[in-house]
Scaffold this motif. Structure first.
Motif, PDB file in Angstrom:
ATOM      1  N   THR A  45       8.497   6.037  29.462  1.00 40.83           N
ATOM      2  CA  THR A  45       7.573   4.915  29.314  1.00 40.83           C
ATOM      3  C   THR A  45       8.073   3.944  28.235  1.00 40.83           C
ATOM      4  OG1 THR A  45       6.236   6.067  27.665  1.00 40.83           O
ATOM      5  CG2 THR A  45       5.646   6.385  29.981  1.00 40.83           C
ATOM      6  N   TYR A  46       7.407   2.814  28.187  1.00 40.75           N
ATOM      7  CA  TYR A  46       7.751   1.801  27.183  1.00 40.75           C
ATOM      8  C   TYR A  46       7.488   2.323  25.776  1.00 40.75           C
ATOM      9  CZ  TYR A  46       7.566  -2.511  24.479  1.00 40.75           C
ATOM     10  OH  TYR A  46       7.764  -3.467  23.532  1.00 40.75           O
ATOM     11  N   GLU A  47       6.403   3.090  25.611  1.00 41.19           N
ATOM     12  CA  GLU A  47       6.076   3.648  24.305  1.00 41.19           C
ATOM     13  C   GLU A  47       7.144   4.649  23.860  1.00 41.19           C
ATOM     14  OE1 GLU A  47       3.986   3.269  26.752  1.00 41.19           O
ATOM     15  OE2 GLU A  47       2.666   1.721  25.902  1.00 41.19           O
ATOM     16  N   ASP A  48       7.722   5.394  24.819  1.00 45.83           N
ATOM     17  CA  ASP A  48       8.791   6.337  24.467  1.00 45.83           C
ATOM     18  C   ASP A  48      10.013   5.596  23.925  1.00 45.83           C
ATOM     19  OD1 ASP A  48       7.192   8.410  25.331  1.00 45.83           O
ATOM     20  OD2 ASP A  48       8.023   8.430  27.359  1.00 45.83           O
ATOM     21  N   VAL A  49      10.374   4.515  24.584  1.00 46.16           N
ATOM     22  CA  VAL A  49      11.532   3.738  24.124  1.00 46.16           C
ATOM     23  C   VAL A  49      11.263   3.156  22.741  1.00 46.16           C
ATOM     24  CG1 VAL A  49      12.998   1.744  24.613  1.00 46.16           C
ATOM     25  CG2 VAL A  49      12.202   3.199  26.485  1.00 46.16           C
ATOM     26  N   ASN A  50      10.046   2.662  22.536  1.00 43.83           N
ATOM     27  CA  ASN A  50       9.693   2.090  21.236  1.00 43.83           C
ATOM     28  C   ASN A  50       9.754   3.145  20.140  1.00 43.83           C
ATOM     29  OD1 ASN A  50       8.976  -0.289  19.866  1.00 43.83           O
ATOM     30  ND2 ASN A  50       6.837   0.354  19.746  1.00 43.83           N
ATOM     31  N   ALA A  51       9.340   4.366  20.475  1.00 39.59           N
ATOM     32  CA  ALA A  51       9.397   5.452  19.490  1.00 39.59           C
ATOM     33  C   ALA A  51      10.837   5.838  19.180  1.00 39.59           C
ATOM     34  CB  ALA A  51       8.624   6.656  20.023  1.00 39.59           C
ATOM     35  N   VAL A  52      11.706   5.869  20.189  1.00 44.63           N
ATOM     36  CA  VAL A  52      13.107   6.215  19.968  1.00 44.63           C
ATOM     37  C   VAL A  52      13.790   5.173  19.096  1.00 44.63           C
ATOM     38  CG1 VAL A  52      15.339   6.489  21.100  1.00 44.63           C
ATOM     39  CG2 VAL A  52      13.318   7.570  22.074  1.00 44.63           C
ATOM     40  N   LEU A  53      13.473   3.899  19.323  1.00 45.26           N
ATOM     41  CA  LEU A  53      14.102   2.827  18.558  1.00 45.26           C
ATOM     42  C   LEU A  53      13.538   2.694  17.153  1.00 45.26           C
ATOM     43  CD1 LEU A  53      14.296   0.081  21.328  1.00 45.26           C
ATOM     44  CD2 LEU A  53      16.138   1.519  20.488  1.00 45.26           C
ATOM     45  N   GLY A  54      12.467   3.434  16.860  1.00 41.69           N
ATOM     46  CA  GLY A  54      11.885   3.374  15.521  1.00 41.69           C
ATOM     47  C   GLY A  54      11.046   2.146  15.281  1.00 41.69           C
TER      48      GLY A  54
ATOM     49  N   ALA B  30       7.666 -17.592  32.064  1.00 48.86           N
ATOM     50  CA  ALA B  30       7.695 -16.686  30.910  1.00 48.86           C
ATOM     51  C   ALA B  30       7.451 -15.239  31.320  1.00 48.86           C
ATOM     52  CB  ALA B  30       6.665 -17.128  29.881  1.00 48.86           C
ATOM     53  N   ARG B  31       6.642 -15.038  32.348  1.00 53.69           N
ATOM     54  CA  ARG B  31       6.318 -13.664  32.756  1.00 53.69           C
ATOM     55  C   ARG B  31       7.564 -12.904  33.192  1.00 53.69           C
ATOM     56  NH1 ARG B  31       5.088  -9.454  32.467  1.00 53.69           N
ATOM     57  NH2 ARG B  31       3.316  -8.262  33.215  1.00 53.69           N
ATOM     58  N   GLU B  32       8.468 -13.583  33.900  1.00 53.07           N
ATOM     59  CA  GLU B  32       9.691 -12.933  34.356  1.00 53.07           C
ATOM     60  C   GLU B  32      10.697 -12.783  33.215  1.00 53.07           C
ATOM     61  OE1 GLU B  32       8.252 -15.474  35.817  1.00 53.07           O
ATOM     62  OE2 GLU B  32       7.418 -14.484  37.608  1.00 53.07           O
ATOM     63  N   ILE B  33      10.710 -13.755  32.293  1.00 58.47           N
ATOM     64  CA  ILE B  33      11.685 -13.691  31.192  1.00 58.47           C
ATOM     65  C   ILE B  33      11.328 -12.576  30.212  1.00 58.47           C
ATOM     66  CG2 ILE B  33      12.647 -14.973  29.243  1.00 58.47           C
ATOM     67  CD1 ILE B  33      12.234 -17.527  30.836  1.00 58.47           C
ATOM     68  N   VAL B  34      10.069 -12.493  29.826  1.00 56.89           N
ATOM     69  CA  VAL B  34       9.645 -11.488  28.851  1.00 56.89           C
ATOM     70  C   VAL B  34       9.669 -10.095  29.462  1.00 56.89           C
ATOM     71  CG1 VAL B  34       7.738 -10.737  27.391  1.00 56.89           C
ATOM     72  CG2 VAL B  34       8.280 -13.161  27.573  1.00 56.89           C
ATOM     73  N   ASN B  35       9.110  -9.955  30.679  1.00 60.11           N
ATOM     74  CA  ASN B  35       9.148  -8.690  31.435  1.00 60.11           C
ATOM     75  C   ASN B  35       8.627  -7.517  30.602  1.00 60.11           C
ATOM     76  OD1 ASN B  35       9.566  -6.967  33.535  1.00 60.11           O
ATOM     77  ND2 ASN B  35      11.795  -6.863  33.319  1.00 60.11           N
TER      78      ASN B  35
ATOM     79  N   ALA C  11      13.156  -2.790  27.920  1.00 60.72           N
ATOM     80  CA  ALA C  11      13.228  -2.605  26.469  1.00 60.72           C
ATOM     81  C   ALA C  11      14.591  -2.060  26.058  1.00 60.72           C
ATOM     82  CB  ALA C  11      12.114  -1.669  26.010  1.00 60.72           C
ATOM     83  N   ILE C  12      15.151  -1.136  26.850  1.00 62.08           N
ATOM     84  CA  ILE C  12      16.471  -0.584  26.532  1.00 62.08           C
ATOM     85  C   ILE C  12      17.540  -1.666  26.638  1.00 62.08           C
ATOM     86  CG2 ILE C  12      18.231   1.056  27.278  1.00 62.08           C
ATOM     87  CD1 ILE C  12      15.975   2.902  28.191  1.00 62.08           C
ATOM     88  N   ALA C  13      17.454  -2.483  27.687  1.00 59.99           N
ATOM     89  CA  ALA C  13      18.442  -3.550  27.872  1.00 59.99           C
ATOM     90  C   ALA C  13      18.375  -4.582  26.749  1.00 59.99           C
ATOM     91  CB  ALA C  13      18.232  -4.217  29.231  1.00 59.99           C
ATOM     92  N   ARG C  14      17.172  -4.906  26.299  1.00 61.99           N
ATOM     93  CA  ARG C  14      17.038  -5.854  25.184  1.00 61.99           C
ATOM     94  C   ARG C  14      17.636  -5.274  23.911  1.00 61.99           C
ATOM     95  NH1 ARG C  14      11.973  -6.846  27.327  1.00 61.99           N
ATOM     96  NH2 ARG C  14      11.041  -5.376  25.884  1.00 61.99           N
ATOM     97  N   ALA C  15      17.394  -3.987  23.692  1.00 59.78           N
ATOM     98  CA  ALA C  15      17.940  -3.347  22.487  1.00 59.78           C
ATOM     99  C   ALA C  15      19.461  -3.270  22.546  1.00 59.78           C
ATOM    100  CB  ALA C  15      17.348  -1.951  22.316  1.00 59.78           C
ATOM    101  N   GLY C  16      20.039  -3.198  23.749  1.00 63.45           N
ATOM    102  CA  GLY C  16      21.490  -3.156  23.886  1.00 63.45           C
ATOM    103  C   GLY C  16      22.173  -4.433  23.469  1.00 63.45           C
TER     104      GLY C  16
ATOM    105  N   PHE D 201      11.258   6.536  35.484  1.00 61.56           N
ATOM    106  CA  PHE D 201      11.171   5.532  34.424  1.00 61.56           C
ATOM    107  C   PHE D 201      10.220   4.419  34.819  1.00 61.56           C
ATOM    108  CE2 PHE D 201      14.579   4.490  37.324  1.00 61.56           C
ATOM    109  CZ  PHE D 201      14.364   3.150  37.606  1.00 61.56           C
ATOM    110  N   GLU D 202       9.749   3.698  33.815  1.00 66.29           N
ATOM    111  CA  GLU D 202       8.981   2.466  34.005  1.00 66.29           C
ATOM    112  C   GLU D 202       9.922   1.275  33.867  1.00 66.29           C
ATOM    113  OE1 GLU D 202       5.852   2.310  31.184  1.00 66.29           O
ATOM    114  OE2 GLU D 202       4.619   3.858  32.163  1.00 66.29           O
ATOM    115  N   GLU D 203       9.622   0.221  34.601  1.00 64.38           N
ATOM    116  CA  GLU D 203      10.455  -0.977  34.519  1.00 64.38           C
ATOM    117  C   GLU D 203      10.430  -1.570  33.110  1.00 64.38           C
ATOM    118  OE1 GLU D 203      12.545  -2.383  36.547  1.00 64.38           O
ATOM    119  OE2 GLU D 203      12.243  -0.847  38.075  1.00 64.38           O
ATOM    120  N   ALA D 204       9.267  -1.503  32.439  1.00 63.86           N
ATOM    121  CA  ALA D 204       9.177  -2.038  31.078  1.00 63.86           C
ATOM    122  C   ALA D 204      10.085  -1.263  30.128  1.00 63.86           C
ATOM    123  CB  ALA D 204       7.740  -1.987  30.586  1.00 63.86           C
TER     124      ALA D 204
END
Length: 602
Positions: free
Chosen positions: A233-242, A301-306, A205-210, A198-201
């Protein structure tokens, strides 16, 4: 064995595995170690925060023969027996489907039987707020004084729906949402155990969606792991979330913040035409704007947004081009649109209207919109961009078209012609001069002989007014000589005409009514009686409040100046004696009107 979802496979079995909720875990551990187990507990909080999980761990721990740090050991006979699904010492009841009074009566009867494998018989009632009022009443006495071997654990997401009689009999524990950092650690650990790269991004993204729910986060992680065959990847998570592609969201929000209406609407239509949900698009826009605000305001902000570097760069560029007031206003408008979508029959129109309102602050009178416009003008001025304002051009044209005026020097000689000064400067100069000059009592104004034709002026027809003698040295308070035009010249008139005296009070009240700054004075004079004693006008009142108000210096001066406009240079405010009868009033008025006449009372 059938496949188990992540949230079931990795459900904690000990207190140490529970994510956060330390304030609850510590209390339960101490009760087990000190053998001070209560009879009724209420676990309430948002979904997916561990209410049912902690209830199961606590139920096994209080029956364990050798608890380890307050948690069940999992090796003793009691733990092994409770691990089997057929054991009746720990019963889970779904109150959503067993919410009637009959089910609670059955529970009241079964609770009398002692446990089989352990020391306690535990009843976990999930979604307890779904019970009916009759069901609550049926279990009320049992919940208050159950047998020594019975423990009730009630779980709910809506504690406000539970009767106060139930709440007062339970030990209440409020569960909190799980922070994003802890959810990321949980998801990261699950991926490591399952061997998923997995990628950290992607994890962020999954944790934010939770949104603070461990179960929701693990469910999304389960879907993402099945979606991606290789590295997640981050793009995979974005695609799953619609969600929409992040670059397009950045383009829409950037066009809105830059007030590019055409681009903002075109991009919105382009995304919606692909079948994306309006609600998801609004949610993505709000997330982007929120990240812009964090980048604009927060130092870390860099650490918060991640987010990935490329994505973070887009947010940073959009944040630099907008001031905080504009970001706040756009976020509020889009958030309001998200609320309106619940009641809208056409979500597309609702979103496009919000985009138009955000991109055209000129049509919005919100204070943040006005401040944003001012900040934009200041930035243009600082960068040297010429500013063209229609109002300033109109003033300039009016100055050029206005005729020149002559300025008089101190010796009253006419100086050279100069252009007209702007109005604000003239007003400012006049106010300053008036402030510096000491107060001077105004000269006596000419009396006015009232005429039949009043015209539009409250003081009568100006063309037919007759001047009076205003020679210097005239005694103060003495009636000046009046002049009447007899056709062949001016003729002296030594007193007011009787036909004019009857009209003066009406004209006086009319002038007061039309003078908006003296509404209080007009109210005071409304119920006044009036009479003339020669040329002196007497204003009579029976109210001490009105009497004192008219004698106030400012009011008395205004009344005197206004009566002088009508030729009355002498007047008196008189307080009527209390208890005076109507007969006495009439006699007094006759004596005043016919001064010197022999009046006999019969």
């Amino acid at each position: 064995m059938a496949y188990l979802a992540f949230y079931r496979t990795f459900r904690p079995t000990t207190f140490d595995e529970v994510v956060r909720q330390e304030h609850i875990v510590k209390i339960l551990k101490n009760q087990i170690e000190t053998d001070k187990v209560g009879h009724a507990y209420l676990f309430c909080g948002p979904r997916g925060t561990g209410k049912t999980t902690l209830a199961k761990i606590f139920a096994r721990a209080i029956n364990c023969n050798n608890p380890v740090n307050g948690s069940p050991c999992g090796k003793c006979p009691a733990c092994k027996a409770l691990a089997e699904g057929s054991n009746l010492d720990v019963s889970e009841i779904d109150a959503a489907s067993n919410n009637g009074v009959d089910e609670m009566r059955d529970l009241r009867e079964k609770v009398q039987y002692p446990p089989v494998a352990g020391k306690y018989k535990v009843y976990i009632i999930d979604e307890v707020h779904m019970l009916t009022a009759s069901a609550f009443n049926a279990v009320l006495k049992t919940l208050e004084e159950p047998p020594r071997h019975a423990v009730f654990i009630l779980a709910t997401t809506e504690p406000q729906k539970i009767p106060a009689t139930i709440l007062s009999r339970c030990m209440r524990f409020d569960f909190k949402l799980i922070p994003q950092k802890d959810l990321e650690e949980l998801i990261r650990g699950v991926f490591v155990k399952t061997g998923k790269q997995f990628e950290e991004a992607a994890v962020s993204a999954i944790a934010r969606a939770g949104a603070g729910s461990a179960r929701d986060s693990l469910s999304i992680a389960d879907m993402c792991a099945s979606y991606s065959q290789g590295k997640l990847t981050y793009e995979d998570v974005n695609a799953v979330l619609g969600g929409t592609e992040y670059s397009k969201i950045a383009d829409i929000c950037g066009a809105i913040l830059n007030e590019d209406v055409s681009s903002a609407l075109n991009l919105t239509e382009e995304i919606l035409s692909t079948g994306k949900s309006v609600g998801v698009l609004v949610k993505d826009m709000l997330s982007f704007l929120n990240n812009c605000t964090i980048v604009k305001v927060c130092k870390s902000a860099r650490e918060i947004v991640n987010l990935p570097d490329e994505t973070y760069k887009k947010i940073e560029d959009a944040a630099k081009s907008a001031d905080p007031h504009k970001l706040l206003r756009v976020t509020e408008v889009i958030a309001r649109a998200e609320t309106d979508l619940r009641y809208s029959l056409n979500g597309r129109i609702t979103l496009e209207t919000a985009v138009l309102k955000c991109a055209i602050p000129q049509i919005d009178y919100d204070i943040d919109a006005l401040i944003g416009k001012i900040n934009a003008l200041e930035k243009k001025i600082e960068s040297g961009v010429p500013i063209t304002i229609a109002a300033s051009q109109a003033v300039k044209k009016s100055q050029q078209s206005a005729p020149p005026v002559r300025e008089y020097a101190a010796n009253n000689e006419i100086s050279a012609e100069k252009p007209v000064k702007t109005l604000p400067q003239v007003q400012k100069t006049q106010k300053a001069e008036e402030k510096e000059q000491p107060y001077k009592k105004p000269a006596a104004k000419p009396a006015i002989i009232l005429n039949e034709d009043d015209g539009e002026s409250p003081f009568g027809n100006v063309q037919n007014q007759k001047p009076v003698n205003t020679e210097e040295g005239a005694g103060e308070g003495i009636q000046p000589t009046l002049w009447e035009d007899g056709g062949a010249g001016l003729t002296k008139v030594t007193a007011l005409r009787e036909e004019d005296k009857g009209k003066i009070f009406g004209k006086f009240m009319g002038a007061l009514r039309k003078t908006h700054k003296n509404a209080v004075l007009f109210t005071l004079c409304m119920d006044l009686d009036h009479a003339f004693e020669g040329d002196k006008m007497v204003l009579i009142t029976d109210s001490e409040t009105v009497y004192r108000g008219l004698l106030r210096e400012s009011n008395a001066k205004f009344v005197a100046d206004l009566l002088a406009e009508f030729g009355v240079f002498s007047h008196e405010i008189r307080l009527k004696a209390k208890g005076e009868s109507e007969y006495e009033k009439a006699v007094g008025e006759l004596r005043r009107n016919f001064d010197g006449a022999d009046i006999t009372e019969k």
